[in-house]
Design a protein around this motif. Structure first.
Motif, short mmCIF file in Angstrom:
data_model
loop_
_atom_site.label_atom_id
_atom_site.label_comp_id
_atom_site.label_asym_id
_atom_site.label_seq_id
_atom_site.Cartn_x
_atom_site.Cartn_y
_atom_site.Cartn_z
N LYS A 138 0.84 -1.19 0.00
CA LYS A 138 0.00 0.00 0.00
C LYS A 138 0.88 1.25 0.00
CE LYS A 138 -3.83 2.18 2.53
NZ LYS A 138 -3.25 3.53 2.73
N GLU A 139 1.90 1.23 0.85
CA GLU A 139 2.84 2.35 0.93
C GLU A 139 3.58 2.54 -0.39
OE1 GLU A 139 7.00 3.45 3.28
OE2 GLU A 139 5.61 2.00 4.16
N LEU A 140 4.04 1.45 -1.00
CA LEU A 140 4.81 1.54 -2.24
C LEU A 140 3.94 2.03 -3.40
CD1 LEU A 140 7.06 -1.64 -1.99
CD2 LEU A 140 7.83 0.74 -1.96
N THR A 141 2.70 1.56 -3.48
CA THR A 141 1.83 2.01 -4.58
C THR A 141 1.48 3.49 -4.44
OG1 THR A 141 -0.12 1.20 -3.38
CG2 THR A 141 0.82 -0.25 -5.05
N GLU A 142 1.36 3.96 -3.22
CA GLU A 142 1.08 5.37 -3.01
C GLU A 142 2.29 6.24 -3.33
OE1 GLU A 142 -0.27 5.46 1.01
OE2 GLU A 142 -2.33 4.83 0.51
N ALA A 143 3.48 5.75 -2.99
CA ALA A 143 4.70 6.52 -3.23
C ALA A 143 5.15 6.44 -4.68
CB ALA A 143 5.82 6.01 -2.32
N TYR A 144 4.86 5.31 -5.36
CA TYR A 144 5.29 5.09 -6.75
C TYR A 144 4.11 4.59 -7.58
CZ TYR A 144 9.76 5.24 -4.30
OH TYR A 144 10.81 5.62 -3.50
N PRO A 145 3.15 5.47 -7.85
CA PRO A 145 1.91 5.05 -8.52
C PRO A 145 2.09 4.59 -9.95
CG PRO A 145 2.01 7.44 -8.34
CD PRO A 145 3.15 6.91 -7.52
N GLN A 146 3.24 4.82 -10.56
CA GLN A 146 3.46 4.43 -11.95
C GLN A 146 4.22 3.10 -12.08
OE1 GLN A 146 1.92 6.11 -14.44
NE2 GLN A 146 1.07 7.21 -12.68
N VAL A 147 4.47 2.44 -10.98
CA VAL A 147 5.19 1.16 -11.02
C VAL A 147 4.18 0.01 -11.04
CG1 VAL A 147 6.86 -0.35 -9.86
CG2 VAL A 147 7.18 2.15 -9.82
N ALA A 148 4.09 -0.66 -12.18
CA ALA A 148 3.09 -1.72 -12.36
C ALA A 148 3.30 -2.87 -11.38
CB ALA A 148 3.15 -2.25 -13.79
N ASP A 149 4.55 -3.21 -11.11
CA ASP A 149 4.84 -4.36 -10.27
C ASP A 149 4.32 -4.17 -8.86
OD1 ASP A 149 5.97 -6.96 -10.48
OD2 ASP A 149 7.63 -6.32 -9.19
N TYR A 150 4.38 -2.95 -8.35
CA TYR A 150 3.86 -2.71 -7.00
C TYR A 150 2.34 -2.85 -6.96
CZ TYR A 150 8.52 -0.75 -6.02
OH TYR A 150 9.88 -0.57 -5.88
N ALA A 151 1.67 -2.35 -7.99
CA ALA A 151 0.22 -2.50 -8.06
C ALA A 151 -0.17 -3.97 -8.14
CB ALA A 151 -0.34 -1.73 -9.25
N PHE A 152 0.57 -4.73 -8.96
CA PHE A 152 0.30 -6.16 -9.10
C PHE A 152 0.48 -6.88 -7.76
CE2 PHE A 152 2.37 -10.33 -9.58
CZ PHE A 152 1.28 -11.05 -10.06
N LYS A 153 1.58 -6.60 -7.08
CA LYS A 153 1.85 -7.28 -5.82
C LYS A 153 0.86 -6.86 -4.73
CE LYS A 153 6.75 -8.05 -6.75
NZ LYS A 153 8.15 -7.72 -6.37
N TYR A 154 0.45 -5.60 -4.76
CA TYR A 154 -0.56 -5.14 -3.80
C TYR A 154 -1.86 -5.89 -4.03
CZ TYR A 154 -3.27 -1.72 -1.02
OH TYR A 154 -4.07 -1.10 -0.09
N GLY A 155 -2.29 -5.99 -5.28
CA GLY A 155 -3.49 -6.76 -5.58
C GLY A 155 -3.33 -8.22 -5.17
N GLY A 156 -2.13 -8.76 -5.38
CA GLY A 156 -1.90 -10.16 -5.06
C GLY A 156 -1.98 -10.47 -3.58
N VAL A 157 -1.35 -9.64 -2.75
CA VAL A 157 -1.39 -9.92 -1.31
C VAL A 157 -2.78 -9.64 -0.74
CG1 VAL A 157 1.08 -9.67 -0.94
CG2 VAL A 157 -0.39 -7.65 -0.74
N LEU A 158 -3.49 -8.69 -1.33
CA LEU A 158 -4.88 -8.48 -0.92
C LEU A 158 -5.72 -9.72 -1.25
CD1 LEU A 158 -5.43 -4.81 -2.17
CD2 LEU A 158 -5.69 -5.57 0.21
#
Length: 296
Positions: A75-95
């Protein structure tokens, strides 16, 4: 929610640093010593809270099934780096893994964020194999009232085929199998099987599982099936979508079709040790017991 087959595809050791502390963490992760790796990463974060260290800590939390901790990191990484696809993917995955391991009410509250992050990852990286698999699986797994749709899943499977033919045919077979269109599923799976020779090094553990499953289901390339299912079991972590009991069951089926009764018995016992009520494994056990002493 049903278990997700493919949506978590973290690549181990994705960050290779030059410092000795990072090398030590790499080695700990490779040896599946996740508690020690977590300790070392938390020490590193006290010195330098860079995004790569946080990302690796998030992965280590995931390997241990610490979903709340992993969610907080991504959550922290997606907010700090909203253009990084891998962080969004991993956030969705752990959710999604949190949803899978929660009660139905809690799972329902997470669906919106899961979809949002997977779709965001697909927009940011339209050529990502793992993201397209996640969306295929998500739309297959969700009930219709929450936005599940086999037609949307099939659309993502077709997009996946243009990125990676073997993954695309596996995904299309998966959708057809879910829809109980067994002949179409078989055609797609067998075509995927014909592409195995084109594969290089397999980084996504779930691909090993699917290849092994198809070999066992259709009685083809059984030695290859045993190899790939063995690789899945060897490399398994809690981040992989299919639990080990299913891999053990698939391995037993492969050995039965190889007419190797002792190994079939060994693997079906491992599956039933984990889940004595696993119905497909109980049925497989009957078939194994019915084999004669020569294993036919």
């Amino acid at each position: 929610m049903k278990h997700f087959l493919f949506l978590l595809v973290f690549i181990k050791l994705s960050v290779c640093g030059a410092q000795s502390t990072e090398v030590d963490v790499n080695q700990l992760i490779e040896r599946k010593k996740y508690v020690q790796a977590e300790t070392e990463l938390l020490k590193e974060i006290q010195v330098t809270a860079d995004k790569d260290t946080k990302d690796r800590l998030g992965e280590v939390y995931g390997y241990q099934g610490k979903w709340d901790d992993a969610i907080a990191i991504y959550k922290e990484l997606t907010e700090a780096y909203p253009q990084v696809a891998d962080y969004a993917f991993k956030y969705g995955g752990v959710l999604a893994k949190k949803a899978q391991n929660s009660n139905k009410f809690k799972a329902l509250t997470l669906v919106g964020r899961i979809k949002e992050n997977f779709k965001k990852a697909a927009t940011l990286d339209s050529s990502s194999i793992k993201v397209h698999w996640a969306l295929v699986d998500l739309y297959i797994t969700l009930p219709g009232i929450l936005g599940g749709s086999t037609s949307k899943a099939f659309d993502y499977a077709k997009k996946l085929k243009s990125i990676s033919p073997i993954d695309g045919y596996l995904a299309m077979g998966y959708v057809h199998e879910y829809d109980e269109e067994s002949e179409k599923a078989k055609q797609d799976y067998l075509y995927a099987l014909s592409l195995i020779g084109d594969l290089g090094n397999i980084e996504r553990n779930q691909l090993h599982y699917q290849i092994g499953k198809i070999c066992g289901e259709y009685g083809l390339k059984l030695d290859e099936g045993v190899y790939h299912m063995g690789q899945y079991i060897k490399n398994y972590t809690p981040l992989d979508g299919v639990p080990l009991k299913w891999a053990y069951f698939r391995m037993a089926k492969l050995y039965r079709k190889k007419k190797d009764k002792p190994n079939a018995q060994k693997w079906i016992a491992k599956a039933l040790y984990i889940d004595i009520e696993l119905e497909p494994a109980l049925e497989e056990q009957k078939k194994i017991k019915a084999m004669d002493t020569l294993g036919s």
